[in-house]
Design a protein around this motif. Structure first.
Motif, PDB file in Angstrom:
ATOM      1  N   SER A  81     -45.049  11.558   0.181  1.00 22.90           N
ATOM      2  CA  SER A  81     -45.740  10.270   0.090  1.00 22.90           C
ATOM      3  C   SER A  81     -45.718   9.773  -1.361  1.00 22.90           C
TER       4      SER A  81
ATOM      5  N   ARG B 250     -51.123  10.189  -2.559  1.00 27.42           N
ATOM      6  CA  ARG B 250     -51.194  11.614  -2.217  1.00 27.42           C
ATOM      7  C   ARG B 250     -52.614  12.134  -2.060  1.00 27.42           C
ATOM      8  N   ASP B 251     -53.504  11.765  -2.965  1.00 29.45           N
ATOM      9  CA  ASP B 251     -54.882  12.263  -2.855  1.00 29.45           C
ATOM     10  C   ASP B 251     -55.551  11.741  -1.591  1.00 29.45           C
TER      11      ASP B 251
ATOM     12  N   LEU C  31     -54.016  10.767   1.171  1.00 28.77           N
ATOM     13  CA  LEU C  31     -53.364  11.402   2.320  1.00 28.77           C
ATOM     14  C   LEU C  31     -53.871  12.824   2.493  1.00 28.77           C
ATOM     15  N   ARG C  32     -53.953  13.574   1.401  1.00 23.64           N
ATOM     16  CA  ARG C  32     -54.446  14.951   1.493  1.00 23.64           C
ATOM     17  C   ARG C  32     -55.868  14.964   2.058  1.00 23.64           C
TER      18      ARG C  32
ATOM     19  N   VAL D 220     -47.364  15.579   2.339  1.00 24.75           N
ATOM     20  CA  VAL D 220     -48.089  15.080   1.166  1.00 24.75           C
ATOM     21  C   VAL D 220     -47.102  14.788   0.033  1.00 24.75           C
TER      22      VAL D 220
ATOM     23  N   GLU E 201     -52.547  25.091   3.319  1.00 18.57           N
ATOM     24  CA  GLU E 201     -51.617  24.032   2.964  1.00 18.57           C
ATOM     25  C   GLU E 201     -50.273  24.682   2.675  1.00 18.57           C
TER      26      GLU E 201
END
Length: 153
Positions: free
Chosen positions: A47, A52-53, A55-56, A44, A84
């Motif tokens: 990236s 990021r949001d 992908l997460r 994450v 995580e």
């Protein structure tokens, strides 16, 4: 004797074989099953900020699906958890927290499909786990495209 089995899963084909072996082991010993999926924080963080949001969220969806697969395949109850962080660190820490007797994992995950030996996460788990690790590898057989599995303890 195994009372608590932790299955580390990322939903990859290699890990699906490990799930089957771990569930069989747990059934034979009437052990509790804990399924754990770890969202790789470094993936994450590496990236671009604007992705990021998304992908997460995608990784969380994949983790949820992987954990649901374990629960569906099990004969009994499965405790599921998502963490995580660094996968090997989180898996070993979780094993300590639940007082696991064994951790089961595939040898190649989503990022290690081209590795011939243990994937880097599986290798780190083997080296740092506070409990025995059951690694389940998937091998392609020549000609038919079917997969074979070998379990190493």
């Amino acid at each position: 004797m195994f009372d608590t089995v932790v299955v580390a899963t990322d939903g990859s084909d290699s890990v699906k074989r490990a799930v089957d072996v771990a569930l069989d082991l747990a059934a034979r010993f009437d052990a509790e099953v804990h399924a754990l999926s770890v969202i790789d924080a470094s993936e994450v963080d590496a990236s671009p900020q604007q992705l990021r949001d998304e992908l997460r969220t995608a990784l969380e969806t994949t983790a949820d699906a992987a954990l649901a697969t374990v629960a569906e395949r099990a004969d009994g109850d499965v405790t599921t958890a998502t963490r995580e962080g660094r996968p090997a660190v989180e898996i070993c820490e979780y094993a300590r927290e639940v007082d696991a007797d064994v951790v089961a994992t595939g040898t190649r995950g989503r990022h290690g499909e081209n590795r011939l030996l243990l994937g880097s996460v599986a290798e780190r788990i083997v080296r740092t786990s506070p409990v025995p690790v059951l690694t389940v590898r998937q091998l392609e057989t020549a000609g038919d495209g079917e997969d074979a599995v070998a379990a190493d303890a």
